[in-house]
Design a protein around this motif. Sequence first.
Motif, PDB file in Angstrom:
ATOM      1  N   PHE A 246       0.809  -1.208   0.000  1.00 17.71           N
ATOM      2  CA  PHE A 246       0.000   0.000   0.000  1.00 17.71           C
ATOM      3  C   PHE A 246       0.851   1.271   0.000  1.00 17.71           C
ATOM      4  N   GLY A 247       2.103   1.149  -0.415  1.00 17.70           N
ATOM      5  CA  GLY A 247       2.948   2.329  -0.532  1.00 17.70           C
ATOM      6  C   GLY A 247       3.735   2.663   0.711  1.00 17.70           C
ATOM      7  N   GLY A 248       3.785   1.741   1.677  1.00 22.10           N
ATOM      8  CA  GLY A 248       4.509   1.996   2.919  1.00 22.10           C
ATOM      9  C   GLY A 248       5.843   1.288   2.976  1.00 22.10           C
ATOM     10  N   GLN A 249       6.282   0.972   4.199  1.00 22.62           N
ATOM     11  CA  GLN A 249       7.621   0.405   4.397  1.00 22.62           C
ATOM     12  C   GLN A 249       7.602  -0.957   5.077  1.00 22.62           C
ATOM     13  N   GLN A 250       6.430  -1.421   5.526  1.00 24.89           N
ATOM     14  CA  GLN A 250       6.376  -2.692   6.238  1.00 24.89           C
ATOM     15  C   GLN A 250       6.286  -3.873   5.281  1.00 24.89           C
ATOM     16  N   ALA A 251       6.976  -4.956   5.657  1.00 21.43           N
ATOM     17  CA  ALA A 251       6.906  -6.205   4.908  1.00 21.43           C
ATOM     18  C   ALA A 251       7.114  -7.354   5.885  1.00 21.43           C
ATOM     19  N   ASP A 252       6.737  -8.562   5.469  1.00 16.71           N
ATOM     20  CA  ASP A 252       6.977  -9.730   6.309  1.00 16.71           C
ATOM     21  C   ASP A 252       8.470 -10.040   6.370  1.00 16.71           C
ATOM     22  N   LYS A 253       8.850 -10.947   7.239  1.00 18.86           N
ATOM     23  CA  LYS A 253      10.264 -11.310   7.384  1.00 18.86           C
ATOM     24  C   LYS A 253      10.842 -11.855   6.088  1.00 18.86           C
ATOM     25  N   ASP A 254       9.959 -12.506   5.289  1.00 25.88           N
ATOM     26  CA  ASP A 254      10.433 -13.051   4.014  1.00 25.88           C
ATOM     27  C   ASP A 254      10.332 -12.030   2.889  1.00 25.88           C
ATOM     28  N   GLY A 255       9.968 -10.778   3.231  1.00 26.14           N
ATOM     29  CA  GLY A 255       9.894  -9.718   2.243  1.00 26.14           C
ATOM     30  C   GLY A 255       8.549  -9.555   1.568  1.00 26.14           C
ATOM     31  N   ASN A 256       7.557 -10.347   1.960  1.00 29.35           N
ATOM     32  CA  ASN A 256       6.249 -10.243   1.317  1.00 29.35           C
ATOM     33  C   ASN A 256       5.652  -8.858   1.564  1.00 29.35           C
ATOM     34  N   PRO A 257       5.333  -8.106   0.496  1.00 35.47           N
ATOM     35  CA  PRO A 257       4.855  -6.728   0.660  1.00 35.47           C
ATOM     36  C   PRO A 257       3.431  -6.615   1.178  1.00 35.47           C
ATOM     37  N   LYS A 258       2.704  -7.735   1.194  1.00 35.79           N
ATOM     38  CA  LYS A 258       1.312  -7.692   1.636  1.00 35.79           C
ATOM     39  C   LYS A 258       1.156  -7.890   3.145  1.00 35.79           C
ATOM     40  N   CYS A 259       2.262  -8.147   3.843  1.00 35.55           N
ATOM     41  CA  CYS A 259       2.214  -8.344   5.308  1.00 35.55           C
ATOM     42  C   CYS A 259       1.213  -9.432   5.689  1.00 35.55           C
TER      43      CYS A 259
END
Length: 419
Positions: A246-259
């Motif tokens: 969604f245009g932010g900076q958070q991601a899962d530990k594996d880098g997944n951008p959808k958290c």
Amino acid sequence: MNRNPLKTPSLQDDERFALMKFRRSVSDILKPEHDDHFLLRWLRARQWNPDNAEKMLRESMKWREKWNLDDLESWEAPAVFKDFIPHGSTGFDKDGSVVIFIPFSGIDIWGLLHSASKHDIIKNTIRVLERYMKLAYEQSKIHGPDARKFLVIFDMDNFSMKQYAYRPAAELVITAFQMYSNNYPEILKCCLIINAPKIFSFGFNIIKKFLDEYTLSKISIFKHNKHKWLPAILERVDASSLPVYFGGQQADKDGNPKCLEKICWGGKIPKQFYISEEDSYNNTSTYKTTVVKKGSKLKLHFEIEDSGVFLKWEFKTEIHDIKFGIRSVNQQTGEKVNEVALRRVPAHESEESGFITCHANHKYTVVFDNSYSYFKNKKLTYSVVVTRPLDEVEKSASKIEEKIFDQNENDISCEIKAE
């Protein structure tokens, strides 16, 4: 900067008088956490009329008791809810309010209604909302009372109206909005609907009839244009609290951008969760109509020999409600269990449906109870069947879609208010 959540809100003299009168009138049902800010929600929802606010709050308290909200966390919800109800939060806005993401197209409404009862879907919706309410209340202890409100982001990417042509699906959505409107007033801080397709306005024009003007004023709708909706989000939420998707900076530990660790994205429900709508185990799938006379009951008995089957019901009444419940008896031990607690069901407002899993060597009794009514007979139309799971139950949905949506969605002319 932290603000004192207990600070008395700034009010006009007439508003303060209305608050004092309201607090006195409902003092018998208030809990310690029900401070002025809690009471103001109900007053504002009823245009500062203490009598109307009292009626609304008392009805909501009865509603909470009916749904047994104090014990919601002990309820064992159907397994399908865990991975197929899209929602989640990755943080808070700049004022400390909870930010809730709802990837709306991830809701398989047809699958849900064939994997769980309408009652359980609403109950799960309440439990999710109550969890967010508790989180928001904790935030308010640090950031002040405004943090009790939510910032909600609906992502409508890939949204389709087709599955909502299924009447029980539309009724479920309307029921959920009515439940929210009647029992959770003034908890919305802001709602951003992003990636809205043209067809969305058709559905929104129906839903907005259940929302007041003040709530509608908090809703902003954006078409599929990230350059417009992203600045609106970043104005309210730091990038560090937003998923990369969604245009932010958070991601899962594996880098997944959808958290995916914090947001459930839903999806199509596997068919092993379904129960049959078409095949009948005991060949009694047709609807029947009868009159349950005043002061009497209708009882239906089912003797189950095998495990792995479902007792499924659908019913509606005309004009008035009726009590409904199911009990079972173990035919070996004689143990009795209330499978579905007997309760009044407003089946005259919308069709009631659901199912339970049956145990082998049990006798089940389905009860339609009108014994509480001394003057009114109840006209009842019902279907109660024992079914086995099927691999395919989507044929009827496809027929509905073909019948109602016989043109491309892009051909439907409608306007959408865009930021």
